[in-house]
Write an enzyme that holds these catalytic residues in place. Structure first.
Site, PDB file in Angstrom:
ATOM      1  N   GLU A 193      16.776 -37.188   3.244  1.00  0.00           N
ATOM      2  CA  GLU A 193      16.351 -38.437   3.892  1.00  0.00           C
ATOM      3  C   GLU A 193      16.489 -38.213   5.388  1.00  0.00           C
ATOM      4  O   GLU A 193      17.600 -38.202   5.921  1.00  0.00           O
ATOM      5  CB  GLU A 193      17.242 -39.603   3.443  1.00  0.00           C
ATOM      6  CG  GLU A 193      17.149 -39.940   1.966  1.00  0.00           C
ATOM      7  CD  GLU A 193      15.816 -40.578   1.586  1.00  0.00           C
ATOM      8  OE1 GLU A 193      14.998 -40.881   2.471  1.00  0.00           O
ATOM      9  OE2 GLU A 193      15.591 -40.750   0.373  1.00  0.00           O
ATOM     10  N   CYS A 238      16.994 -45.342  10.583  1.00  0.00           N
ATOM     11  CA  CYS A 238      16.013 -44.265  10.368  1.00  0.00           C
ATOM     12  C   CYS A 238      14.612 -44.832  10.318  1.00  0.00           C
ATOM     13  O   CYS A 238      13.698 -44.309  10.936  1.00  0.00           O
ATOM     14  CB  CYS A 238      16.339 -43.505   9.091  1.00  0.00           C
ATOM     15  SG  CYS A 238      16.581 -44.565   7.660  1.00  0.00           S
TER      16      CYS A 238
HETATM   17  P1  NAD Z   1      22.623 -34.641  11.841  1.00  0.00           P
HETATM   18  O1  NAD Z   1      21.559 -34.043  11.022  1.00  0.00           O
HETATM   19  O2  NAD Z   1      23.016 -33.969  13.088  1.00  0.00           O
HETATM   20  O3  NAD Z   1      23.968 -34.827  11.009  1.00  0.00           O
HETATM   21  C1  NAD Z   1      24.016 -35.472   9.761  1.00  0.00           C
HETATM   22  C2  NAD Z   1      25.089 -34.831   8.892  1.00  0.00           C
HETATM   23  O4  NAD Z   1      24.775 -33.463   8.646  1.00  0.00           O
HETATM   24  C3  NAD Z   1      26.488 -34.831   9.480  1.00  0.00           C
HETATM   25  O5  NAD Z   1      27.405 -35.100   8.428  1.00  0.00           O
HETATM   26  C4  NAD Z   1      26.632 -33.398   9.987  1.00  0.00           C
HETATM   27  O6  NAD Z   1      27.981 -32.962  10.080  1.00  0.00           O
HETATM   28  C5  NAD Z   1      25.888 -32.621   8.937  1.00  0.00           C
HETATM   29  N1  NAD Z   1      25.339 -31.323   9.354  1.00  0.00           N
HETATM   30  C6  NAD Z   1      24.940 -30.932  10.579  1.00  0.00           C
HETATM   31  N2  NAD Z   1      24.423 -29.691  10.533  1.00  0.00           N
HETATM   32  C7  NAD Z   1      24.480 -29.285   9.239  1.00  0.00           C
HETATM   33  C8  NAD Z   1      24.048 -28.112   8.542  1.00  0.00           C
HETATM   34  N3  NAD Z   1      23.453 -27.096   9.159  1.00  0.00           N
HETATM   35  N4  NAD Z   1      24.234 -28.050   7.203  1.00  0.00           N
HETATM   36  C9  NAD Z   1      24.797 -29.078   6.540  1.00  0.00           C
HETATM   37  N5  NAD Z   1      25.225 -30.214   7.153  1.00  0.00           N
HETATM   38  C10 NAD Z   1      25.066 -30.327   8.488  1.00  0.00           C
HETATM   39  O7  NAD Z   1      22.141 -36.133  12.078  1.00  0.00           O
HETATM   40  P2  NAD Z   1      22.208 -37.010  13.388  1.00  0.00           P
HETATM   41  O8  NAD Z   1      21.232 -36.475  14.362  1.00  0.00           O
HETATM   42  O9  NAD Z   1      23.601 -37.228  13.791  1.00  0.00           O
HETATM   43  O10 NAD Z   1      21.629 -38.383  12.758  1.00  0.00           O
HETATM   44  C11 NAD Z   1      20.527 -39.066  13.208  1.00  0.00           C
HETATM   45  C12 NAD Z   1      19.301 -38.755  12.374  1.00  0.00           C
HETATM   46  O11 NAD Z   1      19.472 -39.176  11.012  1.00  0.00           O
HETATM   47  C13 NAD Z   1      18.068 -39.500  12.850  1.00  0.00           C
HETATM   48  O12 NAD Z   1      16.982 -38.607  12.900  1.00  0.00           O
HETATM   49  C14 NAD Z   1      17.834 -40.554  11.784  1.00  0.00           C
HETATM   50  O13 NAD Z   1      16.494 -40.995  11.694  1.00  0.00           O
HETATM   51  C15 NAD Z   1      18.278 -39.838  10.571  1.00  0.00           C
HETATM   52  N6  NAD Z   1      18.565 -40.785   9.472  1.00  0.00           N
HETATM   53  C16 NAD Z   1      17.746 -40.797   8.371  1.00  0.00           C
HETATM   54  C17 NAD Z   1      17.953 -41.720   7.350  1.00  0.00           C
HETATM   55  C18 NAD Z   1      17.059 -41.767   6.133  1.00  0.00           C
HETATM   56  O14 NAD Z   1      17.456 -42.359   5.134  1.00  0.00           O
HETATM   57  N7  NAD Z   1      15.874 -41.188   6.161  1.00  0.00           N
HETATM   58  C19 NAD Z   1      19.009 -42.630   7.455  1.00  0.00           C
HETATM   59  C20 NAD Z   1      19.814 -42.600   8.585  1.00  0.00           C
HETATM   60  C21 NAD Z   1      19.583 -41.671   9.589  1.00  0.00           C
END
Ligand code: NAD
Length: 478
Positions: free
Chosen positions: A249, A283
């Site tokens: 997601e 999101c």
């Molecule tokens: P991110 O991808 O940086 O981090 C999210 C999670 O992933 C954290 O727990 C982080 O520690 C982990 N993570 C980071 N790198 C990783 C890797 N290589 N492997 C496994 N895990 C890893 O997200 P962010 O930038 O902090 O969040 C914002 C984004 O999330 C926005 O783009 C938003 O639109 C999206 N989002 C999507 C939804 C949806 O349901 N589609 C909901 C909420 C937020």
């Protein structure tokens, strides 16, 4: 209870094998309304991850063979624990995420819808054929150990979105919350130690490195991830090595197209909240608004009127209706896009007030006069800023709305939601969900997911539940 009268919070611990566990490393969690750390929680080591995977594997044997109705009875107990601890959990979400206390309560309440829906849903085998030549039955087996990785905008809701269907389907689940907002999920893990058998649900806080290790781990069979597009791509690549199932997601840059028949005064408040709910950190928030050229000033004024009612401040302050941006990196992103809008000739039609002093504050901001090619239009801000764009005709609006790698949500706004024109426009928008006169709507009964680079698979509904299963066919020749 972890909140004392001085409003200091006792740090919740990891949950591994049914027990609270500390760790040598810690994560410092910042209160976004002060910019200062307010708590240190354990950060799980790779050895603790191994231990959790072993425990989850042991627990899987019994949990997966427990009848679904008994698993659902446990889910109902989870719901009761959440209800019984609503005040504490809401305080934690407010402190770690920054949102107003009322909205934090709303987030916890919304998570109970997962319990209600998946706690009673049927996942019966389907008889595909039954005649004199044979019988074919399709059933849905649990996958194994699920790794759930969540994000910081709705930390508690995102955890419940994954753990509830994951457990109902018969998997064991290890959750890794965002390092920015691990507190409420850790606390949930502690509260559920007495409800679920050891190893069925475990919570490991940690940074991106722990997320990478979870995805690469041979003992984990599925990753359910909510977060950014770049991380989603990294997860898909890494999961390929062990052919893990993935549900991703990811981010969005949702467009809303306002039809010529619509009235700015009528739609102003709903358009505002479509974009600015949770300080724009949604999101599937409305992130680009396309309006007819001759009505741009009327829409800007109507949306700004609603914006002027917003009170930005710390979540525990009376009367506050919007919080800060959750973290410093996201604040920088929003500032960079706001600057790009100014540099690109955008006209700021509204800029709200923010508190003085520290904290990750950004004013509610509405911009017009931009088009594609400007970073504020092309990129996802994930913060309290909205560009209002103008279109010549509906073909122009639809083409530009679709001119993005994202495809999470989209919306059409009209005076007549039953009109064929509104439905025709909706059907031409490239998105996993298209809403008419609303944006977004995400709930347990409706599939939600992105097309294009906004994700893989869906959460919600029977489809979201089946995403936590392996289909299995029994085929008998008579
Ligand atoms: P991110 O991808 O940086 O981090 C999210 C999670 O992933 C954290 O727990 C982080 O520690 C982990 N993570 C980071 N790198 C990783 C890797 N290589 N492997 C496994 N895990 C890893 O997200 P962010 O930038 O902090 O969040 C914002 C984004 O999330 C926005 O783009 C938003 O639109 C999206 N989002 C999507 C939804 C949806 O349901 N589609 C909901 C909420 C937020």
């Amino acid at each position: 209870m972890t909140i004392t009268s001085e409003n200091t919070i006792t740090a919740p611990q990891l949950t591994i094998n049914g027990e609270s566990r500390a760790s040598d490393d810690t994560l410092s969690v910042i209160d976004p309304s002060t910019g200062q750390p307010f708590i240190e929680v354990p950060s799980a080591s790779l050895a603790q991850l191994d231990e959790a995977v072993e425990s989850a594997t042991r627990a899987f044997a019994e949990w997966s063979s427990t009848p679904i109705t008994q698993r659902q009875a446990k889910i109902q107990e989870i719901g009761q624990v959440v209800r019984d601890n609503l005040d504490e959990l809401a305080q934690l979400v407010m402190r770690e995420q920054g949102k107003p206390l009322n909205n934090a309560r709303g987030e916890i309440m919304a998570s109970l819808r997962q319990v209600e829906v998946f706690g009673s849903i049927e996942l019966e085998p389907e008889v595909l054929r039954d005649d004199e030549t044979g019988k074919v039955v399709l059933s849905f087996d649990p996958i194994g150990v699920v790794g759930a990785i969540t994000v910081w905008n709705y930390p508690f809701l995102a955890a419940m979105f994954k753990l509830v269907p994951g457990l109902v389907a018969g998997n064991t689940v290890i959750i890794k919350p965002s390092p920015y907002t691990p507190v409420s999920t850790l606390r949930l893990g502690e509260l559920l130690q007495g409800v679920l058998p050891a190893g069925v649900l475990q919570v490991l806080a940690g940074g991106d490195e722990l997320g990478r290790a979870l995805v690469a781990h041979e003992g984990i069979h599925k990753i359910s991830f909510t977060g950014s597009v770049p991380t989603g791509k990294a997860i898909m690549a890494s999961a390929a090595a062990t052919l893990k199932r993935v549900t991703l997601e990811l981010g969005g840059n949702d467009a809303g197209v306002v039809l010529p028949d619509a009235d700015p005064e009528t739609l102003g408040p709903d358009l505002f909240w479509a974009a600015f709910s949770n300080s724009g950190q949604v999101c599937a928030a409305l992130k680009r608004l396309y309006v007819p050229e001759d009505k741009v000033d009327a829409y800007a004024a109507a949306i700004a009127r609603e914006a002027a009612k917003v009170v930005v401040g710390p979540g525990d302050q009376e009367g506050v209706t919007a919080g800060p941006v959750q973290n410093a990196a996201q604040l920088e992103q929003v500032k960079r896009l706001a600057q790009a809008a100014r540099d690109g000739g955008g006209e700021i039609v509204f800029e709200g007030q923010v508190p003085d002093g520290p904290g990750y504050w950004f004013p509610t901001t509405i911009v017009k006069g931009l088009s594609e090619g400007n970073a504020l239009v092309d990129e996802e801000p994930f913060g309290p800023i909205l560009p209002i764009l103008t279109y010549r005709d509906l073909d122009d609006a639809i083409e530009r709305a679709n001119s993005t790698v994202y495809g999470l949500g989209a919306s059409v706004w009209t005076a007549d939601p039953n009109s064929q024109e509104a439905i025709d426009v909706a059907e031409r928008l490239e998105a996993g969900s298209v809403w008419i006169n609303q944006h977004p709507v995400v709930t347990a009964t409706i599939p939600f997911g992105g097309v294009k680079q906004s994700g893989v698979g869906v959460e919600g509904s029977i489809l979201g539940l089946k995403a936590y299963t392996n289909p299995r066919v029994l085929n008998i020749k008579r």
